[in-house]
Design an enzyme around this catalytic site. Structure first.
Site, PDB file in Angstrom:
ATOM      1  N   THR A 116     -36.322  52.451  81.603  1.00 25.21           N
ATOM      2  CA  THR A 116     -37.350  53.431  81.212  1.00 25.21           C
ATOM      3  C   THR A 116     -37.024  54.817  81.775  1.00 25.21           C
ATOM      4  OG1 THR A 116     -38.834  52.952  83.073  1.00 25.21           O
ATOM      5  CG2 THR A 116     -39.157  51.661  81.057  1.00 25.21           C
ATOM      6  N   LEU A 167     -23.550  51.826  96.375  1.00 27.94           N
ATOM      7  CA  LEU A 167     -22.222  52.396  96.131  1.00 27.94           C
ATOM      8  C   LEU A 167     -21.450  52.585  97.430  1.00 27.94           C
ATOM      9  CD1 LEU A 167     -23.407  55.001  93.496  1.00 27.94           C
ATOM     10  CD2 LEU A 167     -22.010  52.965  93.036  1.00 27.94           C
ATOM     11  N   ASN A 194     -30.409  59.476  92.857  1.00 24.16           N
ATOM     12  CA  ASN A 194     -31.077  58.181  92.687  1.00 24.16           C
ATOM     13  C   ASN A 194     -32.575  58.416  92.616  1.00 24.16           C
ATOM     14  OD1 ASN A 194     -31.400  55.306  92.694  1.00 24.16           O
ATOM     15  ND2 ASN A 194     -31.999  55.423  94.850  1.00 24.16           N
ATOM     16  N   HIS A 226     -36.198  56.410  93.541  1.00 24.70           N
ATOM     17  CA  HIS A 226     -36.684  55.279  94.340  1.00 24.70           C
ATOM     18  C   HIS A 226     -38.216  55.239  94.242  1.00 24.70           C
ATOM     19  CE1 HIS A 226     -36.671  52.311  97.528  1.00 24.70           C
ATOM     20  NE2 HIS A 226     -37.652  52.990  98.093  1.00 24.70           N
TER      21      HIS A 226
HETATM   22  C1  GAR Z   1     -37.611  52.127  88.875  1.00 20.82           C
HETATM   23  O1  GAR Z   1     -38.930  51.938  89.347  1.00 20.82           O
HETATM   24  C2  GAR Z   1     -36.743  52.716  89.965  1.00 20.82           C
HETATM   25  O2  GAR Z   1     -37.441  53.597  90.800  1.00 20.82           O
HETATM   26  C3  GAR Z   1     -36.335  51.474  90.712  1.00 20.82           C
HETATM   27  O3  GAR Z   1     -36.088  50.517  89.718  1.00 20.82           O
HETATM   28  C4  GAR Z   1     -36.927  50.792  88.598  1.00 20.82           C
HETATM   29  C5  GAR Z   1     -36.056  50.847  87.375  1.00 20.82           C
HETATM   30  O4  GAR Z   1     -36.834  50.932  86.231  1.00 20.82           O
HETATM   31  N1  GAR Z   1     -35.180  51.709  91.502  1.00 20.82           N
HETATM   32  C6  GAR Z   1     -34.962  51.109  92.655  1.00 20.82           C
HETATM   33  O5  GAR Z   1     -35.741  50.303  93.151  1.00 20.82           O
HETATM   34  C7  GAR Z   1     -33.658  51.495  93.317  1.00 20.82           C
HETATM   35  N2  GAR Z   1     -33.605  50.965  94.631  1.00 20.82           N
HETATM   36  P1  GAR Z   1     -36.199  51.355  84.849  1.00 20.82           P
HETATM   37  O6  GAR Z   1     -34.987  50.447  84.631  1.00 20.82           O
HETATM   38  O7  GAR Z   1     -37.282  51.066  83.860  1.00 20.82           O
HETATM   39  O8  GAR Z   1     -35.834  52.791  84.938  1.00 20.82           O
END
Ligand code: GAR
Length: 217
Positions: A13, A93, A107, A109
């Site tokens: 998303t 990474l 990134n 988070h």
């Molecule tokens: C998001 O909430 C992002 O912040 C998190 O994974 C989800 C991905 O959603 N990322 C992490 O937790 C990284 N450590 P998406 O695939 O729908 O963008």
């Protein structure tokens, strides 16, 4: 126009929000390549639907993290990317990867760093009883979720929240702040000095605040 390489592992998303913002002209850049370590990530379909090149590079096909990362570097360099955006990319990474893109890896988070780094952070925020959580876009350094912070957004947290509820609340803001962070980068407005990111042209707002619960209850 910068070229953006997006690394994904899942639903995508955030990738969608970056693609949509770039198609709307809100980001002076284009997603040049989407790489997933997971062949069944729906993010790949989102990219293909927009005619954006995709690659699957499975970490399982490599003997160690360094060689997996070097394959990622090869693909990204093949598309001349200026910026690498991790969007739900669930691999850490190596320093060798980061050396190829100094100050050029971001990134997102789903928490207000430095609180709640790592995984399962929405439930951790609820369990801790915090009144606010949110999301953070940061430059990636060698730690896990430790790099210089570019932009953060807050949402209220309630003690009876379910994880999915908080996740939705946070995701809505992720989709706003990630394209904005990328646009600030594309405009050359971000300057990293140690742990801090200075934003060219940012004015201070001494009155901006959120209080939870609000004072009027
Ligand atoms: C998001 O909430 C992002 O912040 C998190 O994974 C989800 C991905 O959603 N990322 C992490 O937790 C990284 N450590 P998406 O695939 O729908 O963008």
């Amino acid at each position: 126009m910068i070229k953006i390489g997006v690394l994904v592992s899942g639903s995508g998303t955030n990738l969608q929000s970056i693609i949509d913002a770039s198609f709307r002209g809100e980001v002076d850049g284009e997603v040049a390549i989407v790489i997933s370590n997971n062949a069944s990530a729906f993010a790949l379909t989102r990219a293909e639907d927009k005619g954006i090149p995709t690659r699957v590079v499975s970490h399982k096909g490599f003997p160690d993290r360094r060689r997996f990362d070097m394959e990622l570097v090869k693909v990204l360099n093949g598309f001349n990317v200026d910026l690498v955006a991790l969007a739900g990319f669930m691999r850490v990474l190596t320093p060798e990867f980061l050396e190829h893109f100094p100050g050029r890896v971001m990134n997102i988070h789903p928490a207000l760093l430095p609180s709640f780094p790592g995984l399962g952070v929405r439930q951790k925020a609820i369990d801790h009883g915090v009144r606010f959580s949110g999301c953070t876009v940061h430059f990636v350094d060698q730690g896990v979720d430790t790099g210089p912070i570019i932009i953060q957004a807050t949402v209220p947290v309630y003690p009876d929240d379910r994880e999915e509820q908080l996740q939705e609340r946070i995701l809505r803001l992720e989709h706003k702040i990630y394209p904005k962070a990328i646009q600030l980068f594309a405009q050359g407005r971000l300057k990293i000095e140690g742990r801090k990111v200075f934003i060219d042209g940012l004015k201070k707002d001494e009155d901006q605040c959120m209080i939870n619960p609000p004072l009027h209850i």
